[in-house]
Design an enzyme around this catalytic site. Structure first.
Site, PDB file in Angstrom:
ATOM      1  N   LYS A 119       0.855  -1.198   0.000  1.00  0.00           N
ATOM      2  CA  LYS A 119       0.000   0.000   0.000  1.00  0.00           C
ATOM      3  C   LYS A 119       0.885   1.239   0.000  1.00  0.00           C
ATOM      4  O   LYS A 119       1.880   1.298   0.742  1.00  0.00           O
ATOM      5  CB  LYS A 119      -0.914  -0.021   1.229  1.00  0.00           C
ATOM      6  CG  LYS A 119      -1.951   1.103   1.242  1.00  0.00           C
ATOM      7  CD  LYS A 119      -2.885   0.989   2.447  1.00  0.00           C
ATOM      8  CE  LYS A 119      -3.979   2.050   2.430  1.00  0.00           C
ATOM      9  NZ  LYS A 119      -4.903   1.932   3.581  1.00  0.00           N
ATOM     10  N   SER A 171     -10.200  -0.349   6.739  1.00  0.00           N
ATOM     11  CA  SER A 171      -9.556  -0.186   5.427  1.00  0.00           C
ATOM     12  C   SER A 171      -8.838  -1.411   4.897  1.00  0.00           C
ATOM     13  O   SER A 171      -8.421  -1.425   3.741  1.00  0.00           O
ATOM     14  CB  SER A 171      -8.593   0.987   5.457  1.00  0.00           C
ATOM     15  OG  SER A 171      -9.300   2.190   5.304  1.00  0.00           O
ATOM     16  N   SER A 223      -9.758   1.922   2.422  1.00  0.00           N
ATOM     17  CA  SER A 223      -8.812   2.633   1.588  1.00  0.00           C
ATOM     18  C   SER A 223      -7.762   1.732   0.928  1.00  0.00           C
ATOM     19  O   SER A 223      -7.141   2.152  -0.053  1.00  0.00           O
ATOM     20  CB  SER A 223      -8.094   3.682   2.424  1.00  0.00           C
ATOM     21  OG  SER A 223      -7.322   3.066   3.437  1.00  0.00           O
TER      22      SER A 223
END
Ligand SMILES: [Zn+2]
Lengths: 503, 503
Positions: free
Chosen positions: A80, A179, A155
C-alpha cells in the site's frame, strides 16, 4: 505461466524452496500479469520491475548458497502506498506527495525485505487512507476484479484489487476504520487488522495515530497468517508497539478447530442497514460454525451504535494534526512560491501563503473535509464537547467488548452492510460512504484484532464475514477463520475466487 | 509607541503601582541525543547535519522518548522542590511555522511532569521565595535565518533559511507563580535557576547561545489605598519574549513597569500581547496581540505512551542530586567564612569550583580566594580562556599558597612560580628549583648585602639614622637587587632599619 500466479503464497514459497521454480520466475510472472491486467484494474500507482527482479535474484542466490529461506521468500507483494520504502515514491494517493522518494524504509518494509518477500510496487489507495472505495485517490480509482464497474473497497482498495486480480498473492494494507477488512470483504479475500500495537507503525504515514494498524491481505487464511507473522513484533522505533510476544497465528491457522469455542453474534451489527443477501451468507456461515462444534450465542454491545460518530471525531482530529506537516517546506508538492499577486517574483509570497496555496492545491476534497472537521473538533471551547466526548464513547465501546468477551471467545458479524457498490454511487454522499465501515470501526476504537474472510456471494459479488477477538488474541481469528474457510471450500468444492471472472 | 520621555520615573511608577511578575524559562537539556530521536545535540554543527526522518518530521516517522531527558527533568523538578506526578502525558501544540518540522510541537499541556515547587532567591541579604507552578518537557524548534533584510528579522527579508539541527532538542519549561515583585528579583531568580541547572549538570545554560531563554510576564496593580488595605486584583499582563541575558531580564522588566505605569497613569489600558525587547534601544515593542493569538488545539499525543514514573525511580534520582547552589552558599559562608558577596564574585569569575578544590588541596580559604580571584582570573582573561583551562591546577595553587605561608616564597616570587607553571616548566617545586626562586633566608648573604647598600649610599643612610624612616626605600631596593629578588622585602627593610639604629 499463469499457474504460478494461482498458487497461494505458501505454495509459491514452497515451490521456490524445492527448486521447482525460482523467485525471478515468479516475480516475472507477477510483472507480466500486472502488465496485462492493471490497465483495467489499476491496483498499482507504481511498479518497480528492476528493484523487484533484483530482490528476487537475491533470494535465488541465497537459495543457491544453501541458506535457509523463510516461508514467504520469493513471494511477490503489493505494498500500500502509505508505507515508506527506499527506491520507490510514496504518495499516499495524494498530489501533495507527488514525486516524494522517502529516504528510509518503514519497519514492516524492512521486515519484508528480511523475509525475502518481493515488493513489486505501490498499491493505490484513498488519499491518506481516507475513504472506502479508492475513489478518493488523486490518481484515479482502482476497480473490483469481480466487476470492473464496482469499487474494490478502500482505503486499501489497490492492495485488495492486486490480490483478487492474481497480480500478487499478497498485499500489505492499513486499517484505521476497516480499510483492510472492507476491501477484503468486497473483493473476496482474507484481510486482517492485527491488535493495535502488534505491528509497527514506523514508516506508515499516519492518518489517525491511535487507530492505524498495518495488516495482511491474502487469498487464504494461512497466507494471511504467514504475512501477519512476518510483519508483527515489537519495534523500538514505535512507542505504541507492544513488547508482548507475537501470538502464534500460523499455528492457529493450522489448528483450524472451533470445537467448544464460544462465538458471539453481535446483535447490533446484523440488523437494519445490512443487505438481505449479506445477512443470509453471514447466517449460513454462523450455522456452519455451530455445526463444526462451536457454541453460538447472541451478545449485545449497546454502545456500538455511537462508534461511527466517535470515529468521525477522533480520526479527523488526529488527522488534522498529522497532516499539518504537508506544508511545502521540506518535501512534496510546492505551489506558487515564486509568483506574487502581481504575477511576478517581486512580491513573491511568504511561507504562510505558500503553505496555504500548496495545501489548497495538493489535498483532495475528502482530506480537506476531515482536516476541517478535526480542526473544529479540537478548537478551544469545543474540545470537551467533541474530542473529549468521543474518547468517552471509545472507553464505553471498550467496555462493551470486555463484557462480551466474558462470555465469548470471539465475536462475529458481517464485515460490511452491502456488497461492492458501483463506482460513483456514493462519491457525493459522504455519510453513505462512512456507513460502509459501521461494523469494522468498533475494533479500531477498542484496539482488538479482527479478520474478514469470504462467506460466499450475493448477487454474484463477495460477502465478508468478520471475526473479532480480544487484544493480543489474534490467534483466535486464524483458528476460527481457517476452520470456516475449510468448511466453506469443502461445501463449495473450490475456493471462492475460482468463481471470479477471468481477466 | 510611547516615547521614553513620557515615562514616569521608575520610582514614581513604583510609588503608585506594584509590579506583578511571572517568569517562563526554557532550558535546553544537555542530553547526548535529541528528545525523540537519536540525533546528536552538539551546538555549532553545519546546518541540517544533525537530522533524521524523526526530527525532520518526515511522513511516517514516529517519536520515541529519550529517557535521559525524563531523568533530567525529574532532577530539575526535585531540585525546585516540586511534586513529581506519577502519571503525565505529552500533548501536541498545533501551529504552522516553517521551523517546526511537523507543524506541531510535542509538549506537555495540562498534565506536566512536575508541579508545585519553589526556589529561594537572595537579593541584598533578603530571601524571596518564588513559587514554581510547573516544570514540563517539550521539543525545541528549528532555527530560521531571514536573509536579505537589513535587520535579520523577517520584515524586509527576501528569503529565509531553516536549520533543523535544533529541532527536537529537549527543553524544559519552568513556569513560576506571579510571585516576583521587582526586576532585581526577576534577574536573581533567573541567575539562581541558571546556577541550579549548572550544578545539576543538566544543561550548559548559556544564555547567549540560547540554551537558557526567558519570557517575562509583567503586569501592574495599584497599591492598596492604605498600607494594610486589601490588595487590588492583578492587571492585564504582557509577555516579553526571548530575553537572552540576565541584564536583559532586568532591563526589559524595568522598562515594562515604566511603560505600563505611563499608560495606566494616562488612563489608557494595557493590551494583552507578546512583546519583544530591543537590547540596543532598551525598549520593548508590541508583537502578536492576544486577540489574534493562535488556538493551539492541544490534545494528547497519540504517538507516545503516558509517562508513568515509579516512586523508586523518583527516589533513585533524588538520591543522586548534587548540592544545590543555596546549600553550597550556606556551607561556604559557614566553613570558609566567605561573605555572600565573596561567593558571588568567585562565581562571577568562574573560579568557585577551583577555589574549593584548592582548599581541599591544602590552601586556606582566604589564600585560595585571593589567588584565584585576582591573579589567576586575570591571567585567564588575558589568555581569553576560562580559568579552569589554565595550565595551573588547584593543587599547584595550594602548594604555592603553602610555601608563602611558610615564608619560603614571597608574593612576588610566587607570581614568578605561577609564570613558570603556566609556561609549562612543570609543577611549582620544579619551577622553583629550575629558576632558583626560593626566598633567601641565609643571614650571612643578607647581612653582607645590607652592609654594602649602606656603605654605597651614605647620604641616605644618614637621613634614615636621623629619623627619616621613609627614606629607607632605595636601600631596600639595592638589597633586593643584590639578592636578585629572592628575599622578603619586609625582612630586608627590618634588617636595614636595625642596622641603622632606628628599629
Ligand atoms: Zn533526528
Amino acid at each position: 505461466m499463469t499457474d504460478l500466479l494461482h498458487l497461494s503464497a505458501a505454495e509459491t514459497a514452497a515451490a521456490i524452496a524445492r527448486g521447482e521454480t525460482s523467485a525471478v520466475e515468479v516475480t516475472r510472472a507477477a510483472l507480466e500479469r500486472i502488465e496485462k491486467v492493471d490497465e483495467s484494474v489499476h491496483a498499482f500507482l507504481h511498479v518497480a520491475p528492476d528493484a523487484a527482479l533484483a530482490d528476487a535474484r537475491a533470494v535465488d542466490e541465497r537459495k543457491a548458497a544453501g541458506e535457509p529461506l523463510g516461508p514467504l521468500a520469493g513471494v511477490p507483494l503489493a505494498l500500500k502506498d502509505v508505507f515508506t520504502a527506499r527506491g520507490m515514491p510514496t504518495t499516499c494517493g495524494s498530489r501533495i506527495l507527488d514525486g516524494w522518494y522517502p529516504p528510509y524504509d518503514a519497519t514492516v518494509v524492512a521486515k519484508l525485505r528480511a523475509a525475502g518477500v518481493i515488493t513489486v510496487g505501490k498499491a493505490n489507495m484513498d488519499e491518506f487512507a481516507m475513504g472506502s472505495s479508492t475513489e478518493n485517490s488523486a490518481y484515479g480509482p482502482s476497480r473490483n476484479p469481480w466487476d470492473l464497474t464496482r469499487i474494490p473497497g478502500g482505503s486499501s482498495g489497490g492492495s485488495a484489487a492486486a490480490v483478487a486480480a492474481f497480480e500478487t498473492p499478497l498485499a500489505l494494507g492499513t486499517d484505521t476504520g476497516g480499510s483492510i477488512r472492507q476491501p477484503a470483504a468486497v473483493c473476496g479475500l482474507v484481510g486482517v487488522k492485527p491488535t493495535y500495537g502488534g505491528v509497527s507503525r514506523y514508516g506508515l504515514v499516519a492518518f489517525s495515530s491511535s487507530l492505524d494498524q498495518a495488516g495482511p491481505l491474502a487469498r487464504t487464511v494461512n497466507d494471511a497468517a504467514l504475512l501477519h507473522a512476518a510483519i508483527a513484533g515489537h519495534d523500538p522505533m514505535d512507542s505504541t508497539s507492544v513488547e508482548a510476544a507475537v501470538p502464534d497465528v500460523v499455528g492457529a491457522a493450522r489448528i483450524a478447530d472451533v470445537t467448544g469455542l464460544r462465538i458471539g453474534v453481535v446483535k447490533e451489527l446484523t440488523g437494519p442497514g445490512f443487505a438481505p443477501g449479506v445477512v443470509a451468507r453471514f447466517s449460513e456461515a454462523v450455522d456452519m460454525l455451530a455445526a463444526l462444534g462451536a457454541d453460538v450465542v447472541e451478545v449485545s454491545c449497546p454502545h456500538f451504535e455511537y462508534a461511527l460518530a466517535a470515529y468521525y471525531l477522533i480520526a479527523p482530529s488526529e488527522c488534522s494534526s498529522n497532516l499539518a506537516r504537508f506544508d511545502a517546506m521540506r518535501f512534496g508538492l510546492r505551489v506558487g512560491d515564486a509568483v506574487g499577486a502581481s504575477g511576478g517574483e517581486a512580491d513573491a509570497p511568504g511561507a504562510e501563503e505558500v503553505m496555504s496555496r500548496t495545501r489548497g492545491a495538493g489535498f483532495g476534497a475528502e482530506v480537506k473535509r476531515r482536516i476541517i472537521l478535526g480542526t473544529y473538533a479540537l478548537s478551544s471551547g469545543y474540545y470537551d464537547a467533541y474530542y473529549g466526548q468521543a474518547q468517552k464513547v471509545r472507553t464505553l465501546i471498550g467496555r462493551d467488548f470486555a463484557a462480551a468477551y466474558e462470555t465469548c471467545d470471539v465475536l462475529v458479524s458481517p464485515t460490511t452492510p452491502t456488497v461492492a457498490f458501483p463506482l460513483g454511487e456514493r462519491v457525493d454522499d459522504p455519510v453513505a460512504m462512512y456507513l460502509t465501515d459501521l461494523a469494522t470501526i468498533p475494533s479500531n476504537l477498542a484496539g482488538g484484532p479482527a479478520m474478514s474472510l469470504p462467506a460466499g456471494l450475493s448477487d454474484g459479488l463477495p460477502v465478508g464475514f468478520q471475526i473479532m477477538a480480544p487484544a493480543f488474541a489474534d490467534d483466535r481469528l486464524y483458528r476460527v477463520g481457517a476452520a470456516l474457510e475449510a468448511a466453506l471450500d469443502v461445501r463449495r468444492g473450490h475456493p471462492l475466487l475460482d468463481e471470479a471472472p477471468v481477466l | 509607541m510611547t516615547v521614553l520621555a513620557d515615562l514616569p520615573t521608575y520610582d514614581e511608577a513604583l510609588a503608585v503601582y506594584e509590579p506583578v511578575i511571572g517568569l517562563e524559562t526554557h532550558v535546553e537539556l544537555g542530553t547526548e541525543s535529541k528528545m525523540f530521536c537519536g540525533c546528536p545535540t552538539a551546538f555549532g554543527a553545519e546546518p541540517n547535519t544533525q537530522v533524521c526522518p524523526v526530527c525532520l518530521g518526515l511522513p511516517g516517522a514516529l517519536p520515541v522518548v529519550n529517557e535521559a531527558a525524563i531523568r533530567y527533568t525529574v532532577m530539575i523538578g526535585l531540585a525546585l522542590n516540586c511534586t513529581i506526578v506519577p502519571w503525565s502525558r505529552f500533548a501536541r501544540k498545533n501551529y504552522f511555522y516553517p521551523d517546526m518540522p511537523k507543524d506541531f510541537q510535542i509538549s506537555q499541556y495540562d498534565e506536566p511532569l512536575c508541579v508545585n515547587g519553589w526556589l529561594d532567591v537572595d537579593v541584598d541579604g533578603q530571601t524571596h521565595r518564588v513559587g514554581i507552578t510547573r516544570v514540563h518537557m517539550e521539543e525545541d524548534t528549528g532555527k530560521s535565518l531571514h536573509v536579505g533584510g537589513s535587520t535579520g528579522r523577517i520584515q524586509g527579508a527576501t528569503h529565509s533559511l531553516v536549520d533543523y539541527n535544533r529541532a527536537g532538542i529537549p527543553l524544559v519549561e519552568i513556569v513560576t507563580e506571579p510571585d516576583v515583585r521587582s526586576p532585581e528579583v526577576a534577574r536573581a531568580y533567573v541567575e539562581e535557576l541558571r546556577e541550579l541547572c549548572r550544578a545539576l549538570g543538566i544543561s550548559d545554560v548559556r544564555m547567549e547561545q540560547g540554551s537558557l531563554r526567558c519570557d517575562a510576564n509583567v503586569s501592574l496593580r495599584r497599591r492598596p489605598a492604605t498600607p494594610d488595605g486589601p490588595e487590588n486584583p492583578f492587571g492585564t499582563r504582557t509577555e516579553t519574549k526571548n530575553l537572552n541575558s540576565l541584564r536583559s531580564v532586568e532591563r526589559a522588566v524595568r522598562y515594562e513597569i515604566s511603560r505600563q505605569a505611563s499608560r495606566l497613569s494616562a488612563g489608557e489600558r494595557i493590551v494583552q500581547e507578546t512583546r519583544h525587547f530591543d537590547e540596543g534601544a532598551g525598549v520593548t515593542s508590541a508583537g502578536r496581540s492576544k486577540e489574534e493569538a493562535t488556538d493551539y488545539r492541544y490534545f494528547p499525543e497519540p504517538d507516545l505512551a503516558p509517562v508513568a514514573l515509579s516512586r523508586e525511580f523518583v527516589e533513585a534520582v533524588r538520591a543522586t542530586l548534587p548540592e544545590s547552589p543555596a546549600q553550597r552558599r550556606t556551607r561556604l559562608t559557614g566553613d570558609y567564612g566567605y561573605t555572600l558577596t565573596d561567593i558571588a564574585n568567585l562565581r562571577g569569575a568562574g573560579v568557585l569550583d577551583l577555589v574549593e578544590q584548592t582548599v581541599t588541596a591544602g590552601a586556606t580559604p582566604e589564600a585560595a580566594r585571593k589567588w584565584w580571584l585576582n591573579e589567576l582570573a586575570r591571567r585567564a582573561s588575558d589568555a581569553e580562556i576560562p580559568p579552569s583551562q589554565l595550565a595551573v591546577t588547584p593543587a599547584d595553587v595550594a602548594r604555592v599558597a603553602t610555601l608563602i605561608a611558610a615564608g619560603e616564597l614571597t608574593d612576588a616570587l610566587a607570581r614568578k612560580v605561577i609564570d613558570g607553571v603556566l609556561a609549562g616548566e612543570g609543577g611549582p617545586d620544579a619551577v622553583i628549583e629550575a629558576r632558583g626562586l626560593k626566598v633567601v633566608s641565609d643571614t650571612g648573604a643578607l647581612d653582607a648585602a645590607a652592609d654594602a647598600a649602606i656603605a654605597g649610599a651614605p647620604a641616605i643612610a644618614e637621613k634614615v639614622r636621623g629619623g627619616k624612616v621613609a627614606a629607607v626605600g632605595p636601600l631596600v631596593g639595592a638589597v633586593m637587587k643584590a639578592m636578585k629578588g629572592q628575599a622578603d622585602a619586609g625582612a630586608v627593610r627590618a634588617l636595614l632599619l636595625e642596622k641603622l639604629g632606628v628599629s
